[in-house]
Design a protein around this motif. Structure first.
Motif, PDB file in Angstrom:
ATOM      1  N   TYR A   2      -6.587   7.248  -4.119  1.00  0.00           N
ATOM      2  CA  TYR A   2      -6.212   5.841  -4.236  1.00  0.00           C
ATOM      3  C   TYR A   2      -5.774   5.270  -2.886  1.00  0.00           C
ATOM      4  O   TYR A   2      -4.773   4.578  -2.775  1.00  0.00           O
ATOM      5  CB  TYR A   2      -5.099   5.687  -5.277  1.00  0.00           C
ATOM      6  N   GLN A  38      -8.277   1.557  -3.795  1.00  0.00           N
ATOM      7  CA  GLN A  38      -7.576   0.311  -4.095  1.00  0.00           C
ATOM      8  C   GLN A  38      -8.525  -0.882  -4.065  1.00  0.00           C
ATOM      9  O   GLN A  38      -8.397  -1.815  -4.871  1.00  0.00           O
ATOM     10  CB  GLN A  38      -6.428   0.112  -3.109  1.00  0.00           C
ATOM     11  N   CYS A  80      -6.901   3.807 -14.269  1.00  0.00           N
ATOM     12  CA  CYS A  80      -5.908   4.843 -13.997  1.00  0.00           C
ATOM     13  C   CYS A  80      -6.314   5.531 -12.702  1.00  0.00           C
ATOM     14  O   CYS A  80      -7.469   5.456 -12.269  1.00  0.00           O
ATOM     15  CB  CYS A  80      -5.808   5.851 -15.139  1.00  0.00           C
ATOM     16  N   CYS A 108       1.557   2.701  -7.976  1.00  0.00           N
ATOM     17  CA  CYS A 108       0.358   1.913  -7.694  1.00  0.00           C
ATOM     18  C   CYS A 108       0.729   0.733  -6.796  1.00  0.00           C
ATOM     19  O   CYS A 108       1.490  -0.150  -7.216  1.00  0.00           O
ATOM     20  CB  CYS A 108      -0.266   1.414  -8.989  1.00  0.00           C
ATOM     21  N   ALA A 121      -3.261  -0.156 -11.670  1.00  0.00           N
ATOM     22  CA  ALA A 121      -3.690   1.088 -12.315  1.00  0.00           C
ATOM     23  C   ALA A 121      -2.487   1.944 -12.677  1.00  0.00           C
ATOM     24  O   ALA A 121      -1.437   1.890 -12.040  1.00  0.00           O
ATOM     25  CB  ALA A 121      -4.619   1.866 -11.377  1.00  0.00           C
ATOM     26  N   ARG A 168      -0.726   5.530 -12.866  1.00  0.00           N
ATOM     27  CA  ARG A 168      -0.775   6.834 -12.201  1.00  0.00           C
ATOM     28  C   ARG A 168      -0.699   7.936 -13.244  1.00  0.00           C
ATOM     29  O   ARG A 168       0.203   7.936 -14.093  1.00  0.00           O
ATOM     30  CB  ARG A 168       0.375   6.982 -11.205  1.00  0.00           C
TER      31      ARG A 168
END
Length: 325
Positions: A151, A156, A170, A179, A184, A186
């Motif tokens: 991420y 992102q 997620c 996040c 999203a 985690r």
């Protein structure tokens, strides 16, 4: 100062005539090659290495006066940073250049598979005209769980785009606790694999992530999930992926990268539920120009003794400054 640009041996990043032989920029001479000689490596004060140029210990040993190496990629999995550091050579990548394009490429693959575009196109090309002619289910975006493994900037960027289409998001990233965008949830990797309808990979290749998706991990995947890989090929064990496709655990694999590239296994290329693109996710006219501009600017800044955010081995700064004072 002499700067050597080592172009990719697979596909040219530098256009013919883009840099004239011996051209000088900001007081530095530029030289371009895809197969550097001992003489070229020996006289280079700085080296910019493009995709698929393996910077290993034998290559580093041929660098006689090099002070800086810039890898014109995001990943550094094919760079021996320890060998560079041992010689006091500063090493940098180019940060998140192309992250937006990779996110768009991944989303395009996801939507193409989800909306059954290839199947519908083949059906109409063969003379059909029925929207019921497709395999599997066709879910709306808002009914689809998109799991992002990794991420950072690319993950992102994809989350931002996918959220606007209504995807349930997620992510798993051991380095990010919350996040950053609030888009999203985690979760653990096991939870992500078990609940995601689409699994999209956005993490670097390291010793820990190599073959992260293997037989054991594929056994945890929600049956019928779609796999998207626009990160690094070796994150996925190709043999294990083929077994997951055979069992139906993975309904479709959308791959911009594979561990064997460019010599891709025939079984993957010819598989009816595998769609491949040639490591092209990063590419747009803008991102390619930015990639080269960023690499050269980073090189010049480091040669001037300036600090850059993408420096990988900052402990060499003092050693390099003392050696060339």
């Amino acid at each position: 100062m002499n700067i050597l640009l080592i172009d990719s041996p697979r596909v040219s990043y530098i256009d013919t005539g883009e840099y004239r032989a011996g051209a000088a920029r900001q007081g530095h001479t530029l030289e371009v090659t895809s197969h550097p000689s001992d003489e070229q490596l020996a006289r280079a004060d700085g080296i910019i290495a493009f995709h698929a140029v393996v910077v290993d210990a034998p290559l580093v040993a041929r660098m006689r006066r090099c002070r800086v190496l810039v890898k014109a990629t995001i990943g550094l999995d094919d760079v021996d940073v320890d060998a560079l550091s041992a010689k006091g050579i500063l090493c940098s990548n180019i940060g998140a250049v192309g992250a937006q394009e990779v996110a768009e490429h991944a989303l395009a693959l996801i939507l193409m598979a989800q909306r059954k575009l290839l199947e519908f196109a083949r059906h109409t090309r063969e003379g059909g005209w029925s929207w019921r002619t497709h395999t599997g289910t066709l879910k709306a975006c808002r009914d689809t769980v998109l799991g992002l493994v990794g991420y950072g900037a690319t993950g992102q960027a994809l989350a931002h785009r996918a959220s606007m289409l209504g995807y349930q998001l997620c992510f798993h990233d051991p380095w990010i606790e919350q996040c950053p965008l609030g888009l999203a949830q985690r979760v653990t990797l096991e939870a992500l694999l078990g609940q995601a309808d689409v699994i999209s990979l956005h993490l670097p290749l390291t010793a820990q992530s190599r073959h992260l998706l293997n037989d054991t991990r594929f056994a945890q995947v929600k049956h019928g999930a779609t796999l998207v890989n626009t990160a690094r090929g070796a994150i996925v064990d190709s043999a294990a992926l083929l077994r997951a496709l055979q069992s139906g655990t993975v309904s479709m694999a959308l791959l911009d990268v594979v561990q064997e590239e460019p010599c891709v296994p025939k079984a993957l290329i010819e598989h009816e539920r595998v769609l491949m693109t040639p490591h092209a996710a990063f590419y747009s006219e803008r991102s390619l120009a930015e990639l080269k501009r960023n690499a050269l600017q980073t090189m010049l800044a480091l040669l001037r003794g300036e600090k850059v955010k993408t420096l990988i081995n900052p402990d060499c700064m003092a050693k390099e400054a003392k050696r060339h004072a």
